[in-house]
Write an enzyme that holds these catalytic residues in place. Structure first.
Site, PDB file in Angstrom:
ATOM      1  N   ASP A 141      37.620  46.175  60.339  1.00 21.38           N
ATOM      2  CA  ASP A 141      38.731  45.697  59.511  1.00 21.38           C
ATOM      3  C   ASP A 141      40.039  45.699  60.293  1.00 21.38           C
ATOM      4  O   ASP A 141      41.116  45.847  59.733  1.00 21.38           O
ATOM      5  CB  ASP A 141      38.870  46.579  58.261  1.00 21.38           C
ATOM      6  CG  ASP A 141      39.766  45.936  57.209  1.00 21.38           C
ATOM      7  OD1 ASP A 141      40.293  46.658  56.347  1.00 21.38           O
ATOM      8  OD2 ASP A 141      39.955  44.694  57.266  1.00 21.38           O
ATOM      9  N   LYS A 144      41.360  40.553  63.914  1.00 17.51           N
ATOM     10  CA  LYS A 144      40.172  39.705  63.676  1.00 17.51           C
ATOM     11  C   LYS A 144      39.602  39.153  64.978  1.00 17.51           C
ATOM     12  O   LYS A 144      38.410  38.931  65.086  1.00 17.51           O
ATOM     13  CB  LYS A 144      40.518  38.575  62.707  1.00 17.51           C
ATOM     14  CG  LYS A 144      41.143  39.076  61.404  1.00 17.51           C
ATOM     15  CD  LYS A 144      40.431  40.286  60.804  1.00 17.51           C
ATOM     16  CE  LYS A 144      41.281  41.028  59.798  1.00 17.51           C
ATOM     17  NZ  LYS A 144      40.728  42.360  59.454  1.00 17.51           N
ATOM     18  N   ASP A 169      35.025  43.091  57.227  1.00 18.29           N
ATOM     19  CA  ASP A 169      35.924  42.542  56.209  1.00 18.29           C
ATOM     20  C   ASP A 169      36.525  41.227  56.712  1.00 18.29           C
ATOM     21  O   ASP A 169      36.577  40.972  57.915  1.00 18.29           O
ATOM     22  CB  ASP A 169      37.057  43.539  55.920  1.00 18.29           C
ATOM     23  CG  ASP A 169      37.894  43.114  54.706  1.00 18.29           C
ATOM     24  OD1 ASP A 169      39.077  43.479  54.643  1.00 18.29           O
ATOM     25  OD2 ASP A 169      37.362  42.385  53.836  1.00 18.29           O
ATOM     26  N   ASN A 170      36.962  40.368  55.801  1.00 20.16           N
ATOM     27  CA  ASN A 170      37.759  39.165  56.111  1.00 20.16           C
ATOM     28  C   ASN A 170      37.055  38.096  56.917  1.00 20.16           C
ATOM     29  O   ASN A 170      37.692  37.373  57.684  1.00 20.16           O
ATOM     30  CB  ASN A 170      39.049  39.560  56.867  1.00 20.16           C
ATOM     31  CG  ASN A 170      39.782  40.665  56.204  1.00 20.16           C
ATOM     32  OD1 ASN A 170      39.928  41.753  56.754  1.00 20.16           O
ATOM     33  ND2 ASN A 170      40.241  40.420  54.977  1.00 20.16           N
ATOM     34  N   GLU A 199      41.655  40.552  48.889  1.00 19.96           N
ATOM     35  CA  GLU A 199      42.150  41.647  48.052  1.00 19.96           C
ATOM     36  C   GLU A 199      43.327  41.214  47.163  1.00 19.96           C
ATOM     37  O   GLU A 199      44.250  40.564  47.606  1.00 19.96           O
ATOM     38  CB  GLU A 199      42.588  42.850  48.915  1.00 19.96           C
ATOM     39  CG  GLU A 199      43.484  42.538  50.094  1.00 19.96           C
ATOM     40  CD  GLU A 199      42.695  42.298  51.371  1.00 19.96           C
ATOM     41  OE1 GLU A 199      41.540  41.848  51.294  1.00 19.96           O
ATOM     42  OE2 GLU A 199      43.233  42.535  52.449  1.00 19.96           O
TER      43      GLU A 199
HETATM   44  O1  LIG Z   1      45.142  41.263  59.676  1.00 22.16           O
HETATM   45  C1  LIG Z   1      44.457  41.955  58.938  1.00 22.16           C
HETATM   46  N1  LIG Z   1      43.982  43.124  59.313  1.00 22.16           N
HETATM   47  C2  LIG Z   1      44.312  43.615  60.628  1.00 22.16           C
HETATM   48  C3  LIG Z   1      44.421  45.078  60.519  1.00 22.16           C
HETATM   49  C4  LIG Z   1      44.941  45.777  61.448  1.00 22.16           C
HETATM   50  C5  LIG Z   1      45.036  47.235  61.292  1.00 22.16           C
HETATM   51  O2  LIG Z   1      44.333  47.829  62.363  1.00 22.16           O
HETATM   52  C6  LIG Z   1      45.264  48.056  63.409  1.00 22.16           C
HETATM   53  S1  LIG Z   1      44.812  47.105  64.738  1.00 22.16           S
HETATM   54  C7  LIG Z   1      43.697  47.965  65.679  1.00 22.16           C
HETATM   55  C8  LIG Z   1      43.399  47.427  66.912  1.00 22.16           C
HETATM   56  C9  LIG Z   1      42.516  48.063  67.729  1.00 22.16           C
HETATM   57  N2  LIG Z   1      41.903  49.204  67.342  1.00 22.16           N
HETATM   58  C10 LIG Z   1      42.192  49.733  66.148  1.00 22.16           C
HETATM   59  C11 LIG Z   1      43.084  49.146  65.268  1.00 22.16           C
HETATM   60  C12 LIG Z   1      46.628  47.679  62.931  1.00 22.16           C
HETATM   61  O3  LIG Z   1      47.581  48.602  63.391  1.00 22.16           O
HETATM   62  C13 LIG Z   1      46.469  47.683  61.446  1.00 22.16           C
HETATM   63  O4  LIG Z   1      46.654  48.967  60.904  1.00 22.16           O
HETATM   64  C14 LIG Z   1      44.162  41.514  57.551  1.00 22.16           C
HETATM   65  C15 LIG Z   1      44.905  40.442  57.062  1.00 22.16           C
HETATM   66  C16 LIG Z   1      44.688  40.006  55.762  1.00 22.16           C
HETATM   67  N3  LIG Z   1      45.418  38.899  55.281  1.00 22.16           N
HETATM   68  O5  LIG Z   1      45.234  38.431  54.137  1.00 22.16           O
HETATM   69  O6  LIG Z   1      46.316  38.391  56.056  1.00 22.16           O
HETATM   70  C17 LIG Z   1      43.752  40.622  54.927  1.00 22.16           C
HETATM   71  C18 LIG Z   1      43.010  41.695  55.427  1.00 22.16           C
HETATM   72  O7  LIG Z   1      42.066  42.331  54.640  1.00 22.16           O
HETATM   73  C19 LIG Z   1      43.204  42.146  56.732  1.00 22.16           C
HETATM   74  O8  LIG Z   1      42.436  43.181  57.171  1.00 22.16           O
HETATM   75 MG   LIG Z   2      40.785  43.542  55.842  1.00 19.31          MG
END
Ligand SMILES: O=C(NC/C=C/[C@H]1O[C@@H](Sc2ccncc2)[C@H](O)[C@@H]1O)c1cc([N+](=O)[O-])cc(O)c1O
Ligand SMILES: [Mg+2]
Length: 214
Positions: A141, A144, A169-170, A199
């Site tokens: 998650d 992406k 997810d996603n 979500e």
């Molecule tokens: O961008 C999305 N998720 C990226 C999540 C990123 C999370 O994980 C780390 S990155 C990382 C990198 C490397 N290792 C560990 C963590 C970031 O600091 C953030 O806390 C997302 C976007 C949408 N949306 O609608 O735009 C909906 C969703 O459910 C999503 O999960």
């Molecule tokens: Mg997500």
């Protein structure tokens, strides 16, 4: 100074959830995101699918990539058997600060190890740093465009065993097309799509469950 959305989410947990009650923490975050501010937690609808997969796998070792504020971390850990361990990787230190407090409010610190840094750096060190052999379940998650390279890295590092489950997810929104193509076409995976919604919205999204065949 202006607060951040994760800080406001934590405040909602501390105001509305009961200490030591993971379900009330999950409920408080969902309420915050529905009534106050959207946030990128896996959410209640996809969260039920996540719960059913966790319960079915009953994993002893779980890896979560992308902690954010700890919503799915708490959902997963609250379903784990005694002595089971969840390692969650978070890149952004500000998110990690919030997630640690959400996890503490839920009373799940003993089951969860939050590691700060990038998945690409930590995956090759999992065995030596945390004494992990293989993961029974991985929840993807995070960024992406990291789903596919990190999956290949987990294969190369021997962190997956015959029957390990990847839950992503996603896969529709925002979408992970290269990952989806890989797990759906590789002879090393048996993949299944669970249709749902992004979500807190009516937009289509879903979870992809893939069994590693060894
Ligand atoms: O961008 C999305 N998720 C990226 C999540 C990123 C999370 O994980 C780390 S990155 C990382 C990198 C490397 N290792 C560990 C963590 C970031 O600091 C953030 O806390 C997302 C976007 C949408 N949306 O609608 O735009 C909906 C969703 O459910 C999503 O999960
Ligand atoms: Mg997500």
């Amino acid at each position: 100074t202006q607060s951040t959305r994760p800080q406001r989410m934590l405040a909602a947990v501390q105001k509305n959830a009961t200490r030591g009650d993971p379900r009330s923490v999950v409920k408080a975050i969902d309420q915050f995101c529905r009534q106050k501010e959207w946030a990128m937690n896996v959410g209640d609808e996809k969260g039920c699918i996540l719960d059913s997969v966790v319960s079915e796998v009953n994993p002893a070792t779980v890896l979560e990539l992308g902690t954010y504020c700890g919503y799915s971390t708490v959902r997963i850990a609250s379903l784990l058997p005694p002595h089971a361990k969840l390692i969650t990787l978070e890149f952004n230190p500000d998110n990690a600060v919030i997630a640690r407090q959400v996890i503490a409010w839920a009373g799940l610190e003993d089951k969860i190890q939050l590691v700060e840094g990038a998945s690409g750096d930590w995956i090759p060190k999992m065995k030596e740093e945390f004494g992990v052999k293989t993961f029974d379940l991985v929840f993807l998650d995070h960024w992406k465009d990291r789903y596919l390279p990190d999956t290949k890295l987990m294969e190369e590092c021997g962190l997956l065993r015959k029957g390990s489950i990847l839950l992503a997810d996603n896969v529709i929104c925002p979408g992970t097309p290269d990952y989806l193509e890989y797990v759906r076409n590789s002879p090393r995976y048996k993949s299944q799509y669970f249709k749902s919604h992004l979500e807190y919205t009516k937009v289509e999204d879903g979870l992809e469950k893939s069994v590693f065949l060894g």
